[in-house]
Design a protein around this motif. Structure first.
Motif, short mmCIF file in Angstrom:
data_model
loop_
_atom_site.label_atom_id
_atom_site.label_comp_id
_atom_site.label_asym_id
_atom_site.label_seq_id
_atom_site.Cartn_x
_atom_site.Cartn_y
_atom_site.Cartn_z
N LEU A 32 0.76 -1.23 -0.12
CA LEU A 32 0.06 -0.06 0.06
C LEU A 32 0.81 1.26 0.08
CD1 LEU A 32 -2.40 -1.35 2.82
CD2 LEU A 32 -3.03 -1.09 0.29
N PRO A 33 1.77 1.17 -1.08
CA PRO A 33 2.85 2.54 -0.92
C PRO A 33 1.74 3.94 -1.22
CG PRO A 33 2.94 1.29 -3.03
CD PRO A 33 2.02 0.44 -2.08
N PHE A 34 0.63 3.86 -2.01
CA PHE A 34 -0.38 4.96 -1.94
C PHE A 34 -1.51 4.67 -1.53
CE2 PHE A 34 2.64 4.52 -5.75
CZ PHE A 34 3.05 5.71 -5.76
N GLY A 35 -1.63 4.00 -0.31
CA GLY A 35 -2.87 3.71 0.48
C GLY A 35 -3.89 3.15 -0.46
N ALA A 36 -5.24 3.04 -0.28
CA ALA A 36 -6.00 2.29 -0.83
C ALA A 36 -7.61 3.00 -0.46
CB ALA A 36 -6.05 0.94 -0.63
N GLY A 37 -8.62 2.77 -1.37
CA GLY A 37 -9.84 3.11 -1.28
C GLY A 37 -10.23 4.65 -1.40
N PRO A 38 -11.19 5.12 -1.02
CA PRO A 38 -11.88 6.39 -1.36
C PRO A 38 -10.64 7.64 -1.39
CG PRO A 38 -13.25 5.62 0.10
CD PRO A 38 -12.29 4.42 -0.21
N ARG A 39 -9.91 7.26 -0.05
CA ARG A 39 -8.92 8.50 0.21
C ARG A 39 -7.39 8.05 -0.21
NH1 ARG A 39 -11.04 12.29 3.25
NH2 ARG A 39 -9.56 13.70 2.33
N GLY A 40 -7.37 7.06 -1.25
CA GLY A 40 -6.33 6.83 -1.74
C GLY A 40 -5.32 7.99 -2.48
N CYS A 41 -4.12 7.93 -2.53
CA CYS A 41 -3.40 8.72 -3.25
C CYS A 41 -3.90 9.39 -4.57
CB CYS A 41 -1.92 8.45 -3.06
SG CYS A 41 -0.85 9.77 -4.00
N ILE A 42 -4.05 10.49 -4.93
CA ILE A 42 -4.67 10.88 -6.28
C ILE A 42 -3.19 11.05 -7.21
CG2 ILE A 42 -6.59 11.89 -5.52
CD1 ILE A 42 -5.40 14.64 -5.90
C1 HEM Z 1 6.13 8.61 -4.02
C2 HEM Z 1 5.17 9.52 -4.18
C3 HEM Z 1 3.84 9.45 -3.39
C4 HEM Z 1 3.48 8.53 -2.39
C5 HEM Z 1 4.17 7.41 -1.80
C6 HEM Z 1 2.24 8.79 -1.90
C7 HEM Z 1 1.57 8.38 -0.93
C8 HEM Z 1 0.18 8.57 -0.44
C9 HEM Z 1 -0.65 8.07 0.61
C10 HEM Z 1 0.06 6.82 1.34
C11 HEM Z 1 -1.74 8.75 0.95
C12 HEM Z 1 -2.85 8.43 1.89
C13 HEM Z 1 -3.97 7.42 0.98
C14 HEM Z 1 -4.80 6.81 2.26
O1 HEM Z 1 -5.14 7.63 3.13
O2 HEM Z 1 -5.19 5.65 1.91
C15 HEM Z 1 -1.56 9.74 -0.08
C16 HEM Z 1 -2.63 10.71 -0.32
C17 HEM Z 1 -2.47 11.69 -0.99
N1 HEM Z 1 -1.57 12.23 -2.22
FE1 HEM Z 1 -0.16 11.19 -2.29
N2 HEM Z 1 1.91 9.94 -2.73
C18 HEM Z 1 2.98 10.27 -3.59
C19 HEM Z 1 2.57 11.23 -4.48
C20 HEM Z 1 1.62 12.11 -4.68
C21 HEM Z 1 1.68 13.14 -5.87
C22 HEM Z 1 2.66 13.38 -6.55
C23 HEM Z 1 0.53 13.81 -5.61
C24 HEM Z 1 -0.20 15.04 -6.41
C25 HEM Z 1 0.35 15.52 -7.58
C26 HEM Z 1 -0.07 13.43 -4.38
C27 HEM Z 1 -1.31 13.64 -3.83
C28 HEM Z 1 -2.12 13.05 -3.00
C29 HEM Z 1 -3.27 13.66 -2.26
C30 HEM Z 1 -4.13 14.81 -2.89
C31 HEM Z 1 -3.63 12.80 -1.32
C32 HEM Z 1 -4.97 12.77 -0.23
C33 HEM Z 1 -6.23 12.00 -1.06
C34 HEM Z 1 -7.35 12.16 -0.19
O3 HEM Z 1 -7.20 12.34 1.10
O4 HEM Z 1 -8.50 12.03 -0.67
N3 HEM Z 1 0.62 12.46 -3.84
N4 HEM Z 1 -0.56 9.79 -0.74
#
Ligand code: HEM
Length: 97
Positions: A32-42
């Protein structure tokens, strides 16, 4: 020690586990490097594309090596990172030595 119930040889660095058909056997919630579900990383698609381009660009011009004697060890601090940073020896591919 990583969880052997989800991964074959979990402590081994084996990027091939993510390739081709092997990838289909990975449970959606096992990695889960980017999480999952509705709040997963956009930004996940952008981040993966960017990382691929950055690594390919660097590797084309430089050879990177971990200094002799340094052991890379993962630590979990919200995200996974190398303990004590990641010192590297950098050599230009254009110039020998
Ligand atoms: C290697 C790079 C990145 C990693 C590892 C990463 C990881 C994550 C993780 C773990 C979350 C939380 C997901 C969850 O709560 O389930 C997240 C949320 C988010 N990420 Fe990333 N991210 C990365 C890059 C980016 C980039 C490049 C952007 C924007 C261009 C971004 C925008 C966001 C936003 C807006 C959220 C919040 C989504 C929400 O709460 O609805 N992330 N990210």
């Amino acid at each position: 020690m990583a969880d052997g119930s989800l991964w074959d040889r979990p402590d081994i660095f084996d990027p091939t586990r993510f390739l081709d058909k092997a990838r289909d056997r990975i449970d959606r919630y096992a990695y889960l490097p980017f999480g999952a579900g509705p709040r997963g990383c956009i930004g996940s698609v952008f981040a993966l594309q960017e990382a691929t381009i950055v690594v390919a660009t660097i590797i084309r011009s430089f050879e990177l090596q971990v200094p002799p004697g340094h052991t890379v060890w993962p630590v979990h601090r919200v995200t996974l990172r190398p303990q004590g940073g990641l010192p590297m020896m950098v050599r230009s591919r254009d110039r020998p030595g």
